[in-house]
Design a protein around this motif. Structure first.
Motif, PDB file in Angstrom:
ATOM      1  N   GLU A 190      95.855-186.385 -66.695  1.00  0.00           N
ATOM      2  CA  GLU A 190      96.655-187.594 -66.434  1.00  0.00           C
ATOM      3  C   GLU A 190      96.428-188.616 -67.545  1.00  0.00           C
ATOM      4  O   GLU A 190      97.355-189.274 -68.006  1.00  0.00           O
ATOM      5  CB  GLU A 190      96.245-188.232 -65.097  1.00  0.00           C
ATOM      6  CG  GLU A 190      96.376-187.312 -63.888  1.00  0.00           C
ATOM      7  CD  GLU A 190      97.740-187.391 -63.218  1.00  0.00           C
ATOM      8  OE1 GLU A 190      98.586-188.178 -63.681  1.00  0.00           O
ATOM      9  OE2 GLU A 190      97.953-186.650 -62.237  1.00  0.00           O
ATOM     10  N   ALA A 235      94.115-191.630 -60.474  1.00  0.00           N
ATOM     11  CA  ALA A 235      93.958-190.270 -59.948  1.00  0.00           C
ATOM     12  C   ALA A 235      92.522-190.014 -59.491  1.00  0.00           C
ATOM     13  O   ALA A 235      92.257-189.095 -58.721  1.00  0.00           O
ATOM     14  CB  ALA A 235      94.366-189.241 -61.003  1.00  0.00           C
ATOM     15  N   ILE A 237      99.879-180.402 -65.252  1.00  0.00           N
ATOM     16  CA  ILE A 237      99.266-181.223 -64.211  1.00  0.00           C
ATOM     17  C   ILE A 237      99.485-180.598 -62.832  1.00  0.00           C
ATOM     18  O   ILE A 237      98.556-180.464 -62.043  1.00  0.00           O
ATOM     19  CB  ILE A 237      99.808-182.669 -64.265  1.00  0.00           C
ATOM     20  CG1 ILE A 237      99.265-183.339 -65.537  1.00  0.00           C
ATOM     21  CG2 ILE A 237      99.427-183.450 -63.012  1.00  0.00           C
ATOM     22  CD1 ILE A 237      99.642-184.797 -65.697  1.00  0.00           C
TER      23      ILE A 237
END
Ligand code: SF4
Lengths: 303, 380
Positions: A263, A123, A276
């Motif tokens: 994450e 990410a 998220i």
């Protein structure tokens, strides 16, 4: 109950070093996904050593706010948290794949999910791209533009370079920017010669650092020739050798970093509901801090 | 159903399993209920009679409601800290192995209820905490907490910046009155001029922990005889990397270091760590309310510098000074060590740490390289 601990370096000298940690912790707090959220530091308080005992939760997710696997994530943090069963082998990583290990903190008898650093999570690639969007104020930035991801280099450990190269390659594969290069402060290819590595006139430079400090606010701007003296500040973009350099400052200050933290915790089994998605929406490009071009005298990285 | 009726219903429901809390005892025996407080003792009550009896002791009922149903967290540091705030007995958990040692006399429920109408003040480092009833006219047991700097306790709220989010404490704790960064949160340099008002118990503890991280947890451990002190040598030997060297700091230097960094004038934590188990430092640990269980990161970082400095050999130097000049050096070191250079008045040339006096000494005694003129004496 589940708790999140964001483990960062902090500084004895520079009060700004902990700002990104606090900001991302607050973003996570606002999701309500964890019963408790704590910032913890090596050089500030609460120290790694004493943070776990401040929690009432039995299950604790510890996410290191560090760029790479290495000395801090493999030795210092687990030792100070009293994760006696820890062994770097538990991450089974070759430098960029650490996910998590489940251990017990022996002073408090709690379950600790010790996660890999934010800097090596996939990410993080998105955060670098978003940082480029923020600094150019262009959500579609890419075409006709070069992107340089800048790291320390191997000075302290080789994994720091691996993390930079890993994200550089992933962004290259997206085919979004005309050119993507990994540059370093203390090894080839050097950030000093940034313009030599790009044909594109516009080059966005994103340092893969957690907080702004001596390196990102003094060294790199001077080395690239954005300014004679960091105390005078620099323009964004700045003209250097016929290129326009969009210098973004530390990627770790980008709001989307909170997403990477979540994450990491989710990968380790934290129950986050839709946190998220909500963080991604709330930290979408354009809402982030404007990259600083103002000088910050004395804002050294500290020790 | 009014607030207090629902309290009563909840308490009645709990009575079947027995209640023993803060002077209130309720039991369900074969022939009915038994109710006891320090002032009354009733047995053989049917439900109606119990209701009537409880209505005569509303303070005990709402006090039970506040602690057992609202604050809860039996055995947690948070709960113990909040009980300390109103001078409640800390030993409400009677199964604890170690009975907590209160740092002062505990108040009974009626005494606390009297005091809570005006507010009860407690200090924690440089923090002053006031706990008071939300509704003073008809106290329903609901408390709120105010938090300010001890120096502001006599000031009007209108003169202070008022906050209600505990997270604001982080910014208030970052710099001292002169805008200098405070790397040690428990240094006695917290700036004043602010107040948090109307905090819940959880919010109060959060704010206190932002000002003084981990102090509540360590105080609570100490209270139960469970403070896990790591002495100097253990802490030093654990270090790696650039701090690996600090276990070489000479024994006597550890005393000097504790005197430099850890005394009450520099840090409000009460130093409980010693050189090692059985080898205490000479310096007093201080009188702080909350303990310091191991050398902090600031002391570890400073120790690295002192380890390097102490590895140098001592030499003998010859330098010319008048007696007053020698005394002036003492004044200068003292002024810096006490942090009082800012207080020396511009024209106070009677103070050896006065700037003009220092500049004069420098003009007279420094060589052209900007060093004190001194010659090393050959070893004899
Ligand atoms: S080691 Fe000394 S200075 Fe550091 S927190 Fe403890 S008492 Fe204070």
């Amino acid at each position: 109950m589940q708790a999140l601990v964001i483990a960062a370096h902090g500084s004895h000298l520079n009060p700004d070093a902990s700002d990104p940690t606090y900001a991302h912790a607050d973003t996570v707090r606002e999701t309500g996904a964890f019963d408790e959220v704590r910032e913890a530091f090596w050089k500030e308080e609460p120290h790694f050593r004493e943070v776990i005992r401040t929690l009432e939760s039995d299950e604790v997710f510890v996410v290191p706010l560090f760029i790479s696997e290495g000395y801090f994530t493999e030795q210092v943090i687990p030792r100070e948290l009293r994760l006696e069963e820890w062994d770097p082998e538990k991450w089974d990583s070759d430098g960029t794949d650490a996910s998590q290990a489940t251990l017990e903190a022996t002073d408090v008898g709690k379950t600790i999910h010790y996660c890999g650093p934010v800097g090596t999570h996939d990410a993080m690639t998105d955060v670098i791209v978003q940082r480029a969007e923020s600094v150019t104020e262009d959500p579609n930035v890419g075409e006709g533009v070069g992107l340089a991801v800048v790291g320390h280099g191997t000075e302290r450990n080789e994994n720091s370079a691996k993390a930079v190269e890993y994200h550089t390659e992933r962004i290259r594969e997206q085919d979004r920017f005309d050119e993507v290069e990994a540059l370093f402060m203390d090894e080839e290819p050097e950030v000093d010669d940034v313009t030599e590595f790009f044909e594109s006139e516009d080059v966005v430079v994103v340092p893969l650092f957690i907080a702004d400090g001596y390196h990102t606010q003094e060294d790199i701007p001077e080395d690239m020739g954005l300014t004679e003296d960091y105390r005078l500040g620099w323009n964004v973009p700045a003209d250097v050798d016929g290129h326009r350099i969009w210098y973004a400052g530390a990627v770790g200050t980008e709001d989307l970093m909170a997403d990477v933290i979540l994450e990491r915790a989710a990968d380790a089994g934290a129950d986050l509901g839709d946190a998220i998605e909500r963080v991604r929406a709330a930290t979408a490009a354009g809402t982030g801090d404007e990259p600083r071009s103002e000088p910050e005298p004395g804002a050294g990285a500290g020790d | 159903m009014s607030e207090s009726t629902s309290d009563l219903e909840a308490l009645l429901a709990a009575a079947d399993d027995g209640v023993a809390f803060d002077g209130l005892r309720l039991e369900h025996e074969g022939d009915g209920y038994a109710l006891e407080t320090p002032d009354i003792e009733r047995t053989g009550l049917d439900e109606g009679a119990l209701r009537d009896a409880l209505e005569t002791v509303p303070a005990y009922v709402s006090n039970w409601q506040y602690w057992q149903r609202e604050i809860r967290g039996d055995g947690t540091a948070r709960r113990a800290f909040l009980r300390r705030c109103e001078r409640a007995p800390l030993a409400d958990d009677e199964s604890a192995d170690h009975q907590p040692v209160a740092d002062d006399v505990a108040l009974s429920v009626p005494e606390r209820y009297d005091a809570l109408a005006n507010g009860i003040d407690r200090e924690w480092g440089q923090l002053c905490i006031t706990v008071r009833f939300v509704d003073v006219e008809n106290p329903d047991g609901e408390r709120v907490y105010d938090l300010w700097h001890v120096d502001d306790a006599g000031n009007d709220l209108a003169d202070l910046e008022v906050y209600d989010d505990p997270r604001d404490a982080r910014a208030l704790a970052t710099e001292d009155e002169d805008g200098r960064y405070r790397p040690l949160k428990t240094a006695p340099t917290l700036r004043s001029g602010w107040a948090f008002t109307g905090l819940s118990g959880q919010e109060l503890v959060d704010a206190v922990e932002f000002f003084y991280p981990a102090t509540v947890a360590n105080w609570h451990r100490e209270l139960h005889g469970e403070l896990d002190v790591d002495h100097w040598l253990e802490t030093a030997e654990r270090q790696t990397g650039i701090y690996d060297v600090i276990d070489e700091l000479p024994r006597e230097a550890v005393d000097w270091m504790a005197e430099a960094c850890c005394v009450d004038s520099q840090c409000l934590r009460r130093r409980e760590w010693q050189y090692e188990e059985g080898d205490d430092l000479e310096v007093d640990g201080g009188d702080g309310a909350f303990p310091c269980r191991e050398p902090c990161s600031l002391v570890v970082a400073a120790a690295r510098k002192w380890t390097v400095l102490e590895s140098e050999e001592e030499r003998t130097y010859e330098l010319e000074l008048t007696t007053s000049e020698l005394n002036q050096l003492t004044d200068l070191i003292d002024a810096v060590a006490e942090g009082r250079t800012d207080e020396v008045r511009e024209a106070d040339v009677y103070d050896g740490a006065n700037r003009y006096r220092a500049r004069y000494l420098r003009a007279k005694r420094f060589d052209e390289d900007g060093n004190l003129e001194a010659t090393e004496r050959d070893g004899e």
